[in-house]
Design a protein around this motif. Sequence first.
Motif, PDB file in Angstrom:
ATOM      1  N   ILE A   3      25.795  -8.802 -27.195  1.00  0.00           N
ATOM      2  CA  ILE A   3      24.731  -9.154 -28.139  1.00  0.00           C
ATOM      3  C   ILE A   3      24.052  -7.882 -28.660  1.00  0.00           C
ATOM      4  N   GLY A   4      24.061  -6.832 -27.866  1.00  0.00           N
ATOM      5  CA  GLY A   4      23.442  -5.572 -28.249  1.00  0.00           C
ATOM      6  C   GLY A   4      24.174  -4.835 -29.357  1.00  0.00           C
ATOM      7  N   LEU A   5      25.322  -5.356 -29.779  1.00  0.00           N
ATOM      8  CA  LEU A   5      26.086  -4.742 -30.870  1.00  0.00           C
ATOM      9  C   LEU A   5      25.610  -5.184 -32.247  1.00  0.00           C
ATOM     10  N   VAL A   6      24.873  -6.293 -32.309  1.00  0.00           N
ATOM     11  CA  VAL A   6      24.496  -6.895 -33.593  1.00  0.00           C
ATOM     12  C   VAL A   6      23.174  -6.289 -34.053  1.00  0.00           C
ATOM     13  N   GLN A   7      23.259  -5.152 -34.710  1.00  0.00           N
ATOM     14  CA  GLN A   7      22.090  -4.345 -35.063  1.00  0.00           C
ATOM     15  C   GLN A   7      21.142  -4.992 -36.065  1.00  0.00           C
ATOM     16  N   ASN A   8      21.593  -5.980 -36.840  1.00  0.00           N
ATOM     17  CA  ASN A   8      20.740  -6.601 -37.851  1.00  0.00           C
ATOM     18  C   ASN A   8      19.855  -7.719 -37.307  1.00  0.00           C
ATOM     19  N   LEU A   9      20.038  -8.102 -36.058  1.00  0.00           N
ATOM     20  CA  LEU A   9      19.256  -9.208 -35.513  1.00  0.00           C
ATOM     21  C   LEU A   9      17.762  -8.922 -35.567  1.00  0.00           C
ATOM     22  N   THR A  10      17.007  -9.924 -36.020  1.00  0.00           N
ATOM     23  CA  THR A  10      15.550  -9.843 -36.004  1.00  0.00           C
ATOM     24  C   THR A  10      14.938 -10.953 -35.146  1.00  0.00           C
ATOM     25  N   LEU A  11      15.743 -11.987 -34.832  1.00  0.00           N
ATOM     26  CA  LEU A  11      15.279 -13.127 -34.041  1.00  0.00           C
ATOM     27  C   LEU A  11      16.391 -13.568 -33.109  1.00  0.00           C
ATOM     28  N   ILE A  12      16.057 -13.699 -31.821  1.00  0.00           N
ATOM     29  CA  ILE A  12      16.989 -14.225 -30.821  1.00  0.00           C
ATOM     30  C   ILE A  12      16.275 -15.333 -30.077  1.00  0.00           C
ATOM     31  N   CYS A  13      16.884 -16.534 -30.063  1.00  0.00           N
ATOM     32  CA  CYS A  13      16.295 -17.659 -29.344  1.00  0.00           C
ATOM     33  C   CYS A  13      17.375 -18.395 -28.552  1.00  0.00           C
ATOM     34  N   PHE A  14      17.263 -18.333 -27.233  1.00  0.00           N
ATOM     35  CA  PHE A  14      18.124 -19.073 -26.313  1.00  0.00           C
ATOM     36  C   PHE A  14      17.287 -20.060 -25.499  1.00  0.00           C
ATOM     37  N   GLU A  15      16.183 -20.516 -26.032  1.00  0.00           N
ATOM     38  CA  GLU A  15      15.253 -21.395 -25.326  1.00  0.00           C
ATOM     39  C   GLU A  15      15.926 -22.703 -24.899  1.00  0.00           C
ATOM     40  N   ASN A  16      15.526 -23.214 -23.727  1.00  0.00           N
ATOM     41  CA  ASN A  16      15.966 -24.525 -23.228  1.00  0.00           C
ATOM     42  C   ASN A  16      17.474 -24.648 -23.082  1.00  0.00           C
ATOM     43  N   ASN A  17      18.044 -23.762 -22.297  1.00  0.00           N
ATOM     44  CA  ASN A  17      19.441 -23.839 -21.877  1.00  0.00           C
ATOM     45  C   ASN A  17      19.449 -23.683 -20.368  1.00  0.00           C
ATOM     46  N   THR A  18      20.583 -23.407 -19.778  1.00  0.00           N
ATOM     47  CA  THR A  18      20.645 -23.116 -18.344  1.00  0.00           C
ATOM     48  C   THR A  18      21.350 -21.784 -18.122  1.00  0.00           C
ATOM     49  N   LEU A  19      20.999 -20.808 -18.947  1.00  0.00           N
ATOM     50  CA  LEU A  19      21.564 -19.470 -18.804  1.00  0.00           C
ATOM     51  C   LEU A  19      21.058 -18.842 -17.517  1.00  0.00           C
ATOM     52  N   ARG A  20      21.911 -18.052 -16.872  1.00  0.00           N
ATOM     53  CA  ARG A  20      21.549 -17.422 -15.601  1.00  0.00           C
ATOM     54  C   ARG A  20      21.920 -15.946 -15.662  1.00  0.00           C
ATOM     55  N   GLY A  21      21.662 -15.250 -14.593  1.00  0.00           N
ATOM     56  CA  GLY A  21      22.016 -13.839 -14.518  1.00  0.00           C
ATOM     57  C   GLY A  21      20.906 -12.957 -15.059  1.00  0.00           C
ATOM     58  N   LEU A  22      21.240 -11.676 -15.189  1.00  0.00           N
ATOM     59  CA  LEU A  22      20.282 -10.683 -15.668  1.00  0.00           C
ATOM     60  C   LEU A  22      20.176 -10.720 -17.183  1.00  0.00           C
ATOM     61  N   VAL A  23      19.022 -10.354 -17.692  1.00  0.00           N
ATOM     62  CA  VAL A  23      18.868 -10.154 -19.138  1.00  0.00           C
ATOM     63  C   VAL A  23      19.577  -8.836 -19.450  1.00  0.00           C
ATOM     64  N   PRO A  24      20.516  -8.837 -20.398  1.00  0.00           N
ATOM     65  CA  PRO A  24      21.303  -7.617 -20.635  1.00  0.00           C
ATOM     66  C   PRO A  24      20.462  -6.449 -21.151  1.00  0.00           C
ATOM     67  N   GLN A  25      20.691  -5.282 -20.574  1.00  0.00           N
ATOM     68  CA  GLN A  25      19.985  -4.073 -21.006  1.00  0.00           C
ATOM     69  C   GLN A  25      20.357  -3.681 -22.428  1.00  0.00           C
ATOM     70  N   SER A  26      21.487  -4.202 -22.924  1.00  0.00           N
ATOM     71  CA  SER A  26      21.914  -3.881 -24.288  1.00  0.00           C
ATOM     72  C   SER A  26      20.930  -4.394 -25.334  1.00  0.00           C
ATOM     73  N   LEU A  27      20.015  -5.290 -24.949  1.00  0.00           N
ATOM     74  CA  LEU A  27      18.989  -5.742 -25.892  1.00  0.00           C
ATOM     75  C   LEU A  27      18.149  -4.562 -26.386  1.00  0.00           C
ATOM     76  N   ASN A  28      18.065  -3.521 -25.587  1.00  0.00           N
ATOM     77  CA  ASN A  28      17.306  -2.332 -25.993  1.00  0.00           C
ATOM     78  C   ASN A  28      17.901  -1.654 -27.216  1.00  0.00           C
ATOM     79  N   ASN A  29      19.149  -1.947 -27.553  1.00  0.00           N
ATOM     80  CA  ASN A  29      19.778  -1.400 -28.755  1.00  0.00           C
ATOM     81  C   ASN A  29      19.288  -2.090 -30.020  1.00  0.00           C
ATOM     82  N   LEU A  30      18.633  -3.224 -29.864  1.00  0.00           N
ATOM     83  CA  LEU A  30      18.249  -4.059 -31.010  1.00  0.00           C
ATOM     84  C   LEU A  30      16.829  -3.729 -31.451  1.00  0.00           C
TER      85      LEU A  30
END
Length: 182
Positions: free
Chosen positions: A57-84
């Motif tokens: 997800i950290g590859l998509v440089q044009n992103l201005t909004l990310i919403c994964f609300e109300n799912n059952t995602l698990r694990g760590l929040v990826p550090q690649s978000l810092n690229n955005l």
Amino acid sequence: MMRRMMIQRAKWASNNVYGDKNKFSGEVPSQLFSSGMALMHLLLDNNQLTGEIPDTIGLVQNLTLICFENNTLRGLVPQSLNNLTNVADLILCNNKLEGPLPNLTGMSSLKYLDLSSNAFDSTDFPQWLLTMKNLTTLVLSENQLNGTLNLGPNYSKKLQLIDLHSNSIGELRSKINCLISS
């Protein structure tokens, strides 16, 4: 002549496209994201997504909004978000994300952050969050935060809302370091 399709917004929330209950289900494939995408808004809320948020997800440089609300995602929040650096709104609430709260200081445009109702490690309130200069709204309710929230002199002057309900924050200190409430 083939033209490259430039997707700027993909909204797949509460849809009738796929699955037993008419919602997206399963893991988010890492191949979904690439550096050549022009995607600006990623709205995958209110589905039945599982697994981890792909590091790609950290590859998509044009992103201005990310919403994964109300799912059952698990694990760590990826550090690649810092690229955005263009993301203004990051909404990952109501999942099963775990581990330490991610350090998102690389997300310099972040205005709205909602990481509420996850399973992050019990930890002191991360002071780096308050130094994010564009942050207006910070929602970390229903996690396992504890310790003292110290609004030191470097907190964002744009900050309007901090929602920490259902945590174990012991006290709140103002920028002049006097006790406000406990």
